[in-house]
Motif scaffolding. Structure first.
Motif, PDB file in Angstrom:
ATOM      1  N   LYS A 226      -0.340 -10.517 -16.770  1.00 19.19           N
ATOM      2  CA  LYS A 226       0.784 -11.216 -17.397  1.00 19.19           C
ATOM      3  C   LYS A 226       1.001 -12.626 -16.858  1.00 19.19           C
ATOM      4  O   LYS A 226       1.648 -13.440 -17.519  1.00 19.19           O
ATOM      5  CB  LYS A 226       2.064 -10.397 -17.219  1.00 19.19           C
ATOM      6  N   THR A 227       0.525 -12.904 -15.652  1.00 22.16           N
ATOM      7  CA  THR A 227       0.845 -14.211 -15.059  1.00 22.16           C
ATOM      8  C   THR A 227      -0.392 -15.108 -14.896  1.00 22.16           C
ATOM      9  O   THR A 227      -0.256 -16.294 -14.679  1.00 22.16           O
ATOM     10  CB  THR A 227       1.468 -14.052 -13.659  1.00 22.16           C
ATOM     11  N   LYS A 228      -1.562 -14.484 -14.897  1.00 22.99           N
ATOM     12  CA  LYS A 228      -2.827 -15.210 -14.639  1.00 22.99           C
ATOM     13  C   LYS A 228      -2.853 -15.774 -13.207  1.00 22.99           C
ATOM     14  O   LYS A 228      -3.571 -16.737 -12.911  1.00 22.99           O
ATOM     15  CB  LYS A 228      -3.072 -16.345 -15.641  1.00 22.99           C
ATOM     16  N   CYS A 229      -2.048 -15.188 -12.328  1.00 23.36           N
ATOM     17  CA  CYS A 229      -2.056 -15.651 -10.934  1.00 23.36           C
ATOM     18  C   CYS A 229      -3.427 -15.376 -10.309  1.00 23.36           C
ATOM     19  O   CYS A 229      -4.200 -14.555 -10.815  1.00 23.36           O
ATOM     20  CB  CYS A 229      -0.933 -15.000 -10.116  1.00 23.36           C
ATOM     21  N   ASP A 230      -3.717 -16.076  -9.202  1.00 16.38           N
ATOM     22  CA  ASP A 230      -5.045 -15.980  -8.593  1.00 16.38           C
ATOM     23  C   ASP A 230      -5.158 -14.804  -7.631  1.00 16.38           C
ATOM     24  O   ASP A 230      -6.226 -14.219  -7.478  1.00 16.38           O
ATOM     25  CB  ASP A 230      -5.343 -17.277  -7.835  1.00 16.38           C
ATOM     26  N   TYR A 231      -4.059 -14.505  -6.950  1.00 17.53           N
ATOM     27  CA  TYR A 231      -4.047 -13.431  -5.949  1.00 17.53           C
ATOM     28  C   TYR A 231      -2.681 -12.746  -6.030  1.00 17.53           C
ATOM     29  O   TYR A 231      -1.724 -13.309  -6.571  1.00 17.53           O
ATOM     30  CB  TYR A 231      -4.211 -13.995  -4.528  1.00 17.53           C
ATOM     31  N   VAL A 232      -2.607 -11.533  -5.471  1.00 18.93           N
ATOM     32  CA  VAL A 232      -1.295 -10.888  -5.343  1.00 18.93           C
ATOM     33  C   VAL A 232      -1.038 -10.544  -3.876  1.00 18.93           C
ATOM     34  O   VAL A 232      -1.975 -10.411  -3.086  1.00 18.93           O
ATOM     35  CB  VAL A 232      -1.160  -9.604  -6.211  1.00 18.93           C
ATOM     36  N   MET A 233       0.227 -10.397  -3.561  1.00 17.90           N
ATOM     37  CA  MET A 233       0.627 -10.142  -2.185  1.00 17.90           C
ATOM     38  C   MET A 233       1.519  -8.897  -2.152  1.00 17.90           C
ATOM     39  O   MET A 233       2.418  -8.773  -2.982  1.00 17.90           O
ATOM     40  CB  MET A 233       1.389 -11.378  -1.691  1.00 17.90           C
ATOM     41  N   ILE A 234       1.240  -8.019  -1.195  1.00 19.21           N
ATOM     42  CA  ILE A 234       1.983  -6.751  -1.109  1.00 19.21           C
ATOM     43  C   ILE A 234       2.845  -6.748   0.145  1.00 19.21           C
ATOM     44  O   ILE A 234       2.339  -7.004   1.244  1.00 19.21           O
ATOM     45  CB  ILE A 234       1.014  -5.537  -0.984  1.00 19.21           C
ATOM     46  N   GLY A 235       4.104  -6.412  -0.022  1.00 15.97           N
ATOM     47  CA  GLY A 235       4.997  -6.317   1.130  1.00 15.97           C
ATOM     48  C   GLY A 235       5.334  -4.870   1.438  1.00 15.97           C
ATOM     49  O   GLY A 235       4.544  -4.129   2.031  1.00 15.97           O
ATOM     50  N   ARG A 236       6.514  -4.445   0.975  1.00 15.57           N
ATOM     51  CA  ARG A 236       7.082  -3.158   1.397  1.00 15.57           C
ATOM     52  C   ARG A 236       6.182  -1.962   1.144  1.00 15.57           C
ATOM     53  O   ARG A 236       6.160  -1.022   1.947  1.00 15.57           O
ATOM     54  CB  ARG A 236       8.446  -2.961   0.710  1.00 15.57           C
ATOM     55  N   ALA A 237       5.438  -1.994   0.055  1.00 12.99           N
ATOM     56  CA  ALA A 237       4.625  -0.811  -0.275  1.00 12.99           C
ATOM     57  C   ALA A 237       3.499  -0.577   0.739  1.00 12.99           C
ATOM     58  O   ALA A 237       2.879   0.494   0.739  1.00 12.99           O
ATOM     59  CB  ALA A 237       4.046  -0.954  -1.680  1.00 12.99           C
ATOM     60  N   SER A 238       3.256  -1.552   1.601  1.00 13.51           N
ATOM     61  CA  SER A 238       2.193  -1.356   2.598  1.00 13.51           C
ATOM     62  C   SER A 238       2.722  -0.757   3.900  1.00 13.51           C
ATOM     63  O   SER A 238       1.943  -0.326   4.747  1.00 13.51           O
ATOM     64  CB  SER A 238       1.508  -2.701   2.911  1.00 13.51           C
ATOM     65  N   ILE A 239       4.050  -0.714   4.039  1.00 15.54           N
ATOM     66  CA  ILE A 239       4.607  -0.170   5.286  1.00 15.54           C
ATOM     67  C   ILE A 239       4.394   1.341   5.295  1.00 15.54           C
ATOM     68  O   ILE A 239       4.802   2.039   4.369  1.00 15.54           O
ATOM     69  CB  ILE A 239       6.110  -0.522   5.427  1.00 15.54           C
ATOM     70  N   GLY A 240       3.703   1.826   6.311  1.00 14.56           N
ATOM     71  CA  GLY A 240       3.358   3.259   6.361  1.00 14.56           C
ATOM     72  C   GLY A 240       2.212   3.602   5.424  1.00 14.56           C
ATOM     73  O   GLY A 240       1.801   4.755   5.347  1.00 14.56           O
ATOM     74  N   ASN A 241       1.697   2.620   4.709  1.00 10.01           N
ATOM     75  CA  ASN A 241       0.611   2.867   3.752  1.00 10.01           C
ATOM     76  C   ASN A 241      -0.355   1.679   3.697  1.00 10.01           C
ATOM     77  O   ASN A 241      -0.514   1.044   2.651  1.00 10.01           O
ATOM     78  CB  ASN A 241       1.213   3.143   2.365  1.00 10.01           C
ATOM     79  N   PRO A 242      -0.998   1.368   4.835  1.00  6.69           N
ATOM     80  CA  PRO A 242      -1.930   0.238   4.817  1.00  6.69           C
ATOM     81  C   PRO A 242      -3.148   0.498   3.940  1.00  6.69           C
ATOM     82  O   PRO A 242      -3.891  -0.418   3.612  1.00  6.69           O
ATOM     83  CB  PRO A 242      -2.341   0.091   6.294  1.00  6.69           C
ATOM     84  N   PHE A 243      -3.296   1.782   3.532  1.00  9.29           N
ATOM     85  CA  PHE A 243      -4.419   2.178   2.659  1.00  9.29           C
ATOM     86  C   PHE A 243      -4.276   1.566   1.274  1.00  9.29           C
ATOM     87  O   PHE A 243      -5.206   1.565   0.484  1.00  9.29           O
ATOM     88  CB  PHE A 243      -4.464   3.704   2.541  1.00  9.29           C
ATOM     89  N   ILE A 244      -3.089   1.055   0.984  1.00  7.51           N
ATOM     90  CA  ILE A 244      -2.808   0.544  -0.368  1.00  7.51           C
ATOM     91  C   ILE A 244      -3.763  -0.587  -0.774  1.00  7.51           C
ATOM     92  O   ILE A 244      -4.059  -0.756  -1.946  1.00  7.51           O
ATOM     93  CB  ILE A 244      -1.328   0.073  -0.485  1.00  7.51           C
TER      94      ILE A 244
END
Ligand SMILES: Cc1cc2nc3c(=O)[nH]c(=O)nc-3n(C[C@H](O)[C@H](O)[C@H](O)COP(=O)(O)O)c2cc1C
Length: 328
Positions: free
Chosen positions: A217-235
């Motif tokens: 939807k945005t054509k952005c180049d990269y994405v960044m993950i915050g809260r969903a990685s806490i306790g789940n670095p496997f994400i």
């Protein structure tokens, strides 16, 4: 050096900076599980200028977590530039990121964080001075704006680019929203059309489909993950697999516990057992989320006082001991 050049080929999913969370130990684990790029917790440029030992310690990097940005916050262009230069000489980060998104009143009171977005001229001066002070990419992390009536992210992104920013990270919510509501994907798309530097989209990504949706939807180049990685670095692996249409195997409880053990062990190693265990509790609770008897184990985790008790907790979880027969 361009921002794109420091990112490993094909990697598009990054770890967001999170104060009290993305310390060196967590960043190393995130990189191992597929994060293409990580950021430090926000670091006070003022404290660096006073040569505060704890703050300097916070900005130290290891080779296992590269490419990595050090994120600075502050409102004084000169202090920001001098601190960036100092950090470059001490820990040699791959990127300096400038915080223009923190909504904490303590930070905004001194015009730093998202408060900077109210002063486009100051945003320009800070980016310009920092860029002139270092020979590595400089990025900015902004929000959608202060509130819905002042959603000026496109203007700020353009100003920062003209001042020398090498990439724009956009958390597509206003300061008024804090973490509530939906990220404004249209705003990310507008920024992507308005600037020539890479755009990193951020907000509420919890899985592969969320990331794919933001890219589409945005054509952005990269994405960044915050809260969903806490306790789940496997994400990071999970999303990388989804994006590349590769099968993904979720980690077993044993694997999860092994990563949690390493995480907490290293926090204790670097920070000392007393502080390490206290700071690790947030992570332990997050790793436990979703397991059988999670509420009970979380309760135990809150009462842990030393590393031995943490090891007992892991044994309890793995052996599915009757929760009432615990030793903690
Ligand atoms: C505990 C916590 C600490 C954060 N600290 C920072 C920070 O130091 N610098 C920053 O730019 N953003 C910080 N953020 C914002 C995140 O980088 C990110 O923009 C936000 O959480 C939205 O992404 P998410 O929806 O994937 O969590 C923090 C967020 C959380 C939850």
């Amino acid at each position: 050096m361009q921002f794109r050049e420091i990112i490993p080929k094909g990697k598009k999913v990054f770890l967001a900076p999170m104060a009290g969370v993305t310390d060196r130990v967590f960043r190393e684990i995130a990189v191992r599980f597929g994060a293409g790029y990580v950021e430090s917790e926000m670091i006070s440029s003022k404290a660096i200028s006073y040569r505060d030992k704890k703050t300097i310690q916070l900005s130290s990097l290891s080779e296992e977590e590269r490419p990595c940005a050090i994120q600075l916050f502050g409102d004084n262009p000169q202090t920001m530039a001098e601190s960036a230069k100092f950090i470059l000489s001490t820990s040699s980060p791959d990127v300096i990121d400038i915080n223009m998104g923190c909504p904490a009143p303590k930070i905004n009171k001194s015009n730093a964080g998202v408060a900077l977005m109210k002063d486009p001229k100051l945003c320009f001066e800070i980016v310009n001075k920092v860029k002139k002070a270092v020979n590595i990419p400089v990025t900015v992390k902004i929000r959608k704006g202060w509130d819905s009536a002042n959603a000026n992210a496109v203007e700020i992104a353009k100003i920062c680019e003209s001042a020398g920013a090498d990439a724009i990270i956009i958390h597509a919510k206003t300061k008024e929203q804090m973490y509530k509501g939906k990220p404004d994907l249209e705003m990310i798309a507008k920024i992507k059309s308005a600037v020539n530097v890479p755009v990193i989209g951020n907000g509420d990504i919890k899985n592969g489909p969320d990331a794919a949706d933001m890219f589409e939807k945005t054509k952005c180049d990269y994405v960044m993950i915050g809260r969903a990685s806490i306790g789940n670095p496997f994400i990071f692996d999970e999303i990388n697999c989804y994006l590349s249409n590769t099968p993904y195997r979720y980690p077993s409880i044993e694997e999860k516990m092994e990563v949690m053990r390493e995480h907490v062990f290293n926090m204790c190693k670097y920070k000392g057992e007393y502080l390490g265990i206290r700071e690790a509790k947030r992570h332990i609770c997050a790793y436990i989320r979703g397991l059988n008897n999670a509420a009970f184990f979380r309760n135990l985790a809150c009462r842990i006082e030393n590393y031995n008790q943490f090891e007992i907790l892991i044994k309890e979880i793995l052996s599915h001991t009757n929760p009432l027969e615990t030793h903690i």
